[in-house]
Scaffold this motif. Sequence first.
Motif, mmCIF file in Angstrom:
data_model
loop_
_atom_site.group_PDB
_atom_site.id
_atom_site.type_symbol
_atom_site.label_atom_id
_atom_site.label_comp_id
_atom_site.label_asym_id
_atom_site.label_seq_id
_atom_site.Cartn_x
_atom_site.Cartn_y
_atom_site.Cartn_z
ATOM 1 N N ALA A 89 0.815 -1.227 0.000
ATOM 2 C CA ALA A 89 0.000 0.000 0.000
ATOM 3 C C ALA A 89 0.844 1.270 0.000
ATOM 4 O O ALA A 89 0.407 2.312 0.469
ATOM 5 C CB ALA A 89 -0.974 0.013 1.182
ATOM 6 N N GLY A 123 -6.623 2.888 -5.636
ATOM 7 C CA GLY A 123 -6.334 2.791 -4.212
ATOM 8 C C GLY A 123 -5.929 1.381 -3.815
ATOM 9 O O GLY A 123 -6.029 0.443 -4.604
ATOM 10 N N GLU A 125 -5.961 -2.308 -1.695
ATOM 11 C CA GLU A 125 -7.017 -3.288 -1.433
ATOM 12 C C GLU A 125 -7.711 -2.978 -0.103
ATOM 13 O O GLU A 125 -7.085 -2.504 0.851
ATOM 14 C CB GLU A 125 -6.441 -4.698 -1.395
ATOM 15 C CG GLU A 125 -5.928 -5.180 -2.744
ATOM 16 C CD GLU A 125 -5.421 -6.606 -2.678
ATOM 17 O OE1 GLU A 125 -5.473 -7.206 -1.577
ATOM 18 O OE2 GLU A 125 -4.975 -7.120 -3.716
ATOM 19 N N GLU A 126 -8.992 -3.268 -0.047
ATOM 20 C CA GLU A 126 -9.764 -3.017 1.161
ATOM 21 C C GLU A 126 -9.375 -4.004 2.259
ATOM 22 O O GLU A 126 -9.217 -5.191 2.003
ATOM 23 C CB GLU A 126 -11.261 -3.148 0.857
ATOM 24 C CG GLU A 126 -12.161 -2.787 2.016
ATOM 25 C CD GLU A 126 -13.625 -2.829 1.640
ATOM 26 O OE1 GLU A 126 -14.467 -2.501 2.500
ATOM 27 O OE2 GLU A 126 -13.931 -3.182 0.478
ATOM 28 N N TRP A 127 -9.216 -3.506 3.462
ATOM 29 C CA TRP A 127 -8.921 -4.379 4.596
ATOM 30 C C TRP A 127 -10.136 -5.236 4.922
ATOM 31 O O TRP A 127 -11.275 -4.760 4.892
ATOM 32 C CB TRP A 127 -8.565 -3.540 5.826
ATOM 33 C CG TRP A 127 -7.097 -3.286 5.968
ATOM 34 C CD1 TRP A 127 -6.094 -3.702 5.156
ATOM 35 C CD2 TRP A 127 -6.464 -2.542 7.024
ATOM 36 N NE1 TRP A 127 -4.878 -3.263 5.623
ATOM 37 C CE2 TRP A 127 -5.076 -2.552 6.766
ATOM 38 C CE3 TRP A 127 -6.951 -1.867 8.137
ATOM 39 C CZ2 TRP A 127 -4.160 -1.920 7.603
ATOM 40 C CZ3 TRP A 127 -6.032 -1.229 8.978
ATOM 41 C CH2 TRP A 127 -4.650 -1.262 8.710
ATOM 42 N N ARG A 172 -5.718 3.090 5.780
ATOM 43 C CA ARG A 172 -6.123 1.835 5.160
ATOM 44 C C ARG A 172 -7.603 1.543 5.328
ATOM 45 O O ARG A 172 -8.233 0.961 4.438
ATOM 46 C CB ARG A 172 -5.298 0.675 5.721
ATOM 47 C CG ARG A 172 -3.830 0.661 5.295
ATOM 48 C CD ARG A 172 -3.620 0.699 3.786
ATOM 49 N NE ARG A 172 -4.379 -0.299 3.063
ATOM 50 C CZ ARG A 172 -3.991 -1.560 2.866
ATOM 51 N NH1 ARG A 172 -2.810 -1.957 3.341
ATOM 52 N NH2 ARG A 172 -4.740 -2.406 2.182
ATOM 53 N N ARG A 175 -9.224 3.178 2.588
ATOM 54 C CA ARG A 175 -8.692 2.780 1.286
ATOM 55 C C ARG A 175 -7.831 3.865 0.649
ATOM 56 O O ARG A 175 -7.965 4.212 -0.520
ATOM 57 C CB ARG A 175 -9.815 2.365 0.333
ATOM 58 C CG ARG A 175 -10.500 1.061 0.722
ATOM 59 C CD ARG A 175 -11.226 0.425 -0.444
ATOM 60 N NE ARG A 175 -10.268 0.005 -1.474
ATOM 61 C CZ ARG A 175 -10.650 -0.509 -2.657
ATOM 62 N NH1 ARG A 175 -11.926 -0.641 -2.938
ATOM 63 N NH2 ARG A 175 -9.744 -0.870 -3.538
ATOM 64 N N LYS A 176 -6.918 4.391 1.466
ATOM 65 C CA LYS A 176 -5.964 5.383 0.995
ATOM 66 C C LYS A 176 -4.553 4.806 1.104
ATOM 67 O O LYS A 176 -4.268 3.981 1.968
ATOM 68 C CB LYS A 176 -6.065 6.672 1.817
ATOM 69 C CG LYS A 176 -7.447 7.324 1.787
ATOM 70 C CD LYS A 176 -7.856 7.736 0.385
ATOM 71 C CE LYS A 176 -9.230 8.402 0.391
ATOM 72 N NZ LYS A 176 -9.683 8.740 -0.977
#
Length: 243
Positions: A89, A123, A125-127, A172, A175-176
């Motif tokens: 990220a 952005g 990946e989504e947690w 995170r 989504r940054k």
Amino acid sequence: MSKIKRLKPVEAAQIFINKHFPNCQGAILAGSVVRGEETETSDLDIVIFDQNVLSSFRESLIEFNWAIEVFVHNLFSYKLYFENDIKRARPSLPKMISEGIILKDEGVMGSIIKEASELLDKGPEEWTEETIKIKRYFITDTLDDFIGCTNRAEDLFIANTLAELVSEFVLRTNRKWIGTSKWVVRSLKNYDEEFTHDFVYAFNVFYKTGDKSKVIELIEKVLKPYGGKLFEGFSLGKGAIGG
């Protein structure tokens, strides 16, 4: 003391690639000098694309009174770096490419810049809920250490860890992209200037006065939408015993 006289960034970078990479297919100048954030200690970040290079490499040199960091790729190796940047990220290479000034282009830069820009816009990946739970636990554990610590030297380093954990959590979960060093604050500011002000203020108060209350208040506010602090009942790696 007078400043060292040196060539303009673009001029120095252009001479550099003509001297060292005359047969490359593309080159970009990136970093603080193209963002208008140049300081006396700024260097030139140059990304090279050369189809004849067998594998990517990074090299640091000093020429034309400039510290120069060159990142060399062939026309495929950069994709692996993109993938690694997505996983961690921290989009170092895509950011350099998307914001840079083209120094040379033999028809390859358009698609590479497009790829970098699309990655940045998407952005990280989504947690997952499980990841958020794990991060909450470690922030809680570190915060409790911070609250209970009475040793100033230890306090300083616990605070540093908290700042890293909390900045990562905020970015995170929204989504940054995250960053390290100066990019922690820059990444937070790109997301939310008001929160960044509160974040910096809270830690600055602690570092100056030893007052922990602002940091504690900030972290509890960050965790609240996700269920608050987490300790009791947390389990990691526990599996069922079966046969």
